[in-house]
Design a protein around this motif. Structure first.
Motif, PDB file in Angstrom:
ATOM      1  N   VAL A  28      14.698  -7.516  -2.343  1.00 36.33           N
ATOM      2  CA  VAL A  28      15.165  -6.676  -1.249  1.00 36.33           C
ATOM      3  C   VAL A  28      14.166  -5.534  -1.106  1.00 36.33           C
ATOM      4  O   VAL A  28      13.774  -4.922  -2.107  1.00 36.33           O
ATOM      5  N   ARG A  29      13.768  -5.267   0.135  1.00 36.58           N
ATOM      6  CA  ARG A  29      12.918  -4.108   0.386  1.00 36.58           C
ATOM      7  C   ARG A  29      13.758  -3.035   1.048  1.00 36.58           C
ATOM      8  O   ARG A  29      14.498  -3.295   1.989  1.00 36.58           O
ATOM      9  N   PHE A  35      12.698  -4.336  -4.640  1.00 34.14           N
ATOM     10  CA  PHE A  35      13.535  -4.649  -5.789  1.00 34.14           C
ATOM     11  C   PHE A  35      13.481  -6.163  -6.003  1.00 34.14           C
ATOM     12  O   PHE A  35      13.922  -6.926  -5.137  1.00 34.14           O
ATOM     13  N   ILE A  36      12.923  -6.575  -7.121  1.00 37.23           N
ATOM     14  CA  ILE A  36      12.778  -7.991  -7.431  1.00 37.23           C
ATOM     15  C   ILE A  36      13.890  -8.402  -8.397  1.00 37.23           C
ATOM     16  O   ILE A  36      14.062  -7.797  -9.463  1.00 37.23           O
ATOM     17  N   SER A  37      14.637  -9.439  -8.026  1.00 36.25           N
ATOM     18  CA  SER A  37      15.700  -9.953  -8.896  1.00 36.25           C
ATOM     19  C   SER A  37      15.103 -10.459 -10.202  1.00 36.25           C
ATOM     20  O   SER A  37      13.922 -10.803 -10.275  1.00 36.25           O
ATOM     21  N   GLY A  38      15.941 -10.544 -11.212  1.00 39.66           N
ATOM     22  CA  GLY A  38      15.501 -10.985 -12.525  1.00 39.66           C
ATOM     23  C   GLY A  38      14.803 -12.327 -12.485  1.00 39.66           C
ATOM     24  O   GLY A  38      15.297 -13.273 -11.871  1.00 39.66           O
ATOM     25  N   LEU A  72       7.437 -12.579 -11.675  1.00 43.03           N
ATOM     26  CA  LEU A  72       7.611 -11.357 -10.888  1.00 43.03           C
ATOM     27  C   LEU A  72       6.474 -11.201  -9.887  1.00 43.03           C
ATOM     28  O   LEU A  72       6.695 -10.886  -8.710  1.00 43.03           O
ATOM     29  N   LEU A  73       5.243 -11.435 -10.337  1.00 41.69           N
ATOM     30  CA  LEU A  73       4.084 -11.317  -9.445  1.00 41.69           C
ATOM     31  C   LEU A  73       4.179 -12.307  -8.285  1.00 41.69           C
ATOM     32  O   LEU A  73       3.839 -11.971  -7.143  1.00 41.69           O
ATOM     33  N   ALA A  74       4.659 -13.508  -8.558  1.00 45.60           N
ATOM     34  CA  ALA A  74       4.828 -14.498  -7.490  1.00 45.60           C
ATOM     35  C   ALA A  74       5.848 -14.019  -6.461  1.00 45.60           C
ATOM     36  O   ALA A  74       5.635 -14.168  -5.247  1.00 45.60           O
ATOM     37  N   GLN A  75       6.942 -13.415  -6.927  1.00 43.06           N
ATOM     38  CA  GLN A  75       7.959 -12.896  -6.002  1.00 43.06           C
ATOM     39  C   GLN A  75       7.416 -11.707  -5.208  1.00 43.06           C
ATOM     40  O   GLN A  75       7.666 -11.590  -3.999  1.00 43.06           O
ATOM     41  N   ILE A  76       6.688 -10.821  -5.889  1.00 44.80           N
ATOM     42  CA  ILE A  76       6.106  -9.662  -5.207  1.00 44.80           C
ATOM     43  C   ILE A  76       5.155 -10.140  -4.113  1.00 44.80           C
ATOM     44  O   ILE A  76       5.188  -9.655  -2.979  1.00 44.80           O
TER      45      ILE A  76
END
Length: 152
Positions: A28-29, A35-38, A72-76
């Motif tokens: 969510v931005r 905010f990146i989910s777990g 996390l980097l992939a989601q970002i």
């Protein structure tokens, strides 16, 4: 050096971002905060599952935390339309380690992710964090980490 060049230098290939496994979204931005989910310690080979200090060694657990960092980097990257240069700072990591009853080196495990963020983003990768030992994590994975990221 660009973020993509740093990733290549580190030998990191980002996977396709994981899809949510329950009733939530991957990120969510809100304003300049992302905010990146777990993200779990999973990869194309099935990832690292188990209980740290019981059937997962501390070294394997640190690698599990690094896998969480890669995820996390992939989601970002997905959240920023493929442009990791838009990351201003990794603000906070929230880490959960599936720990056995006698395992206390939880912060050392989480360094696997923290160190990756600094290697990729330099000073902008230095962050606050929490590192918590828990009884169980989703799907039996050893580590789960979420993130708050300042972006432009």
């Amino acid at each position: 050096m660009s973020i993509e060049a740093r990733l290549a230098e580190l030998g990191v290939t980002l996977p396709e971002p994981a899809k949510p496994v329950a009733s939530y979204v991957s990120y969510v931005r809100s304003g300049d905060q992302l905010f990146i989910s777990g993200q779990l310690s999973n990869d194309a080979n099935g990832g690292i599952k188990g209980t740290v200090g019981v059937d997962v060694t501390p070294e394997q657990a640190a690698e599990a935390a690094r896998l969480c960092g890669v995820n996390l980097l992939a989601q970002i990257k997905a959240a920023l339309d493929g442009d990791l240069e838009r990351v201003v700072r990794i603000v906070k990591l929230g880490a959960f380690v599936q720990a056995g009853p006698d395992f206390e080196a939880i912060p050392a495990v989480v360094n696997g992710c923290s160190d990756l963020m600094v290697q990729v983003f330099g000073d902008a990768g230095k962050h606050s964090r929490s590192a918590v030992g828990v009884y169980k994590l989703p799907l039996g994975f050893a580590v789960e980490i979420d993130a708050i990221v300042e972006v432009k």
